[in-house]
Design an enzyme around this catalytic site. Sequence first.
Site, short mmCIF file in Angstrom:
data_model
loop_
_atom_site.label_atom_id
_atom_site.label_comp_id
_atom_site.label_asym_id
_atom_site.label_seq_id
_atom_site.Cartn_x
_atom_site.Cartn_y
_atom_site.Cartn_z
N TYR A 1 -19.66 24.02 -39.21
CA TYR A 1 -18.59 24.83 -39.80
C TYR A 1 -18.26 26.07 -38.96
CZ TYR A 1 -15.47 26.87 -43.23
OH TYR A 1 -14.36 27.39 -43.83
N TYR B 1 -30.76 18.09 -33.25
CA TYR B 1 -30.03 17.04 -33.96
C TYR B 1 -28.54 17.21 -33.68
CZ TYR B 1 -28.48 14.17 -37.99
OH TYR B 1 -27.89 13.24 -38.80
N ILE C 1 -34.17 7.70 -35.12
CA ILE C 1 -34.34 8.19 -36.49
C ILE C 1 -33.26 7.49 -37.29
CG2 ILE C 1 -34.29 10.18 -38.04
CD1 ILE C 1 -35.42 11.86 -35.77
N ARG D 1 -20.45 15.12 -38.33
CA ARG D 1 -20.72 15.96 -39.50
C ARG D 1 -20.57 17.44 -39.21
NH1 ARG D 1 -23.07 13.69 -44.03
NH2 ARG D 1 -23.82 11.54 -43.83
N THR E 1 -30.16 14.94 -43.44
CA THR E 1 -28.85 14.77 -44.08
C THR E 1 -28.88 13.66 -45.12
OG1 THR E 1 -27.86 15.37 -41.97
CG2 THR E 1 -26.41 14.39 -43.60
#
Length: 288
Positions: A110, A136, A207, A141, A47
Amino acid sequence: MNKNLIGTGVALITPFSENGDIDLNGLTNLVNHTVNIGVDYLVLMGTTAESVTLTKEEKEKAIKHIKEINKNCLPMVLGIGGNNTHAIIEQIQNTDLSDFTAILSVSPYYNRPTQEGIYQHFKAIAESTDKDIILYNVPGRTGGNIEPQTTLRLANDFKNIVAIKEATSNYSQSTTLLQAKPKDFMVLSGDDEYALPITLAGGLGVISVIGQGVEEYSTMIQLALNKEVEKAYEIQYKLLPLIRAIYKEGNPAGIKALLENMNICNRRTRLPLVQASEALTKEISNYL
């Protein structure tokens, strides 16, 4: 267990030139910098790389350049994820993954799938490749959470689902995973601020975004892995204002402002993201 994923991985940004192209000189500076400051592995096309605004050709160009500069010095992870399961599988099967230790795949966004839908999505991906996969989870998000029971189900059912990047501030969710996970399954923090307590609780690192900027962050994570708690928290509290500052105007605007202050690359982003304000850039400069 994929030991290449222990410690500090960094989600590399994509620098842009004034005309909007990928800034290969800035990318060279960035990779050389991360190699020199004690980072353990590189994450490409996550991202933070603004990958959703890069064309297929631009992604291939950036990946090729990073490989050339890295020269196999650090292990690499490649981001391949999205909300079209079939397209992800097709991309995995058409990508040369020989230089990568794992794939980082974000939970579908989405579409808002159910937990069963999330399970079936990652089941299909896992069955399409022998490559290690890092789940992930970033609800802020994607609009949906991978619940612990879904993560544990995937971890138990598929040997090549080896880790999760847990980017939620819900500490109890991470500790639930740490308590119940299979022995070799890895819980990695995806949140710069919460990586220390998660690592001390049994996680195997992070990460990170800020880790590509300041060397002290990788030092802190290594101290946490060694259970040197007092020294690790000394660095945590020193870095905390800077960690919080780089997210004030969104990611990767803040980290790019930090890297500009360090003369590594400029702070340009691609629309719909806008670059960090002068005020934030100055604030970050003062922290540095």
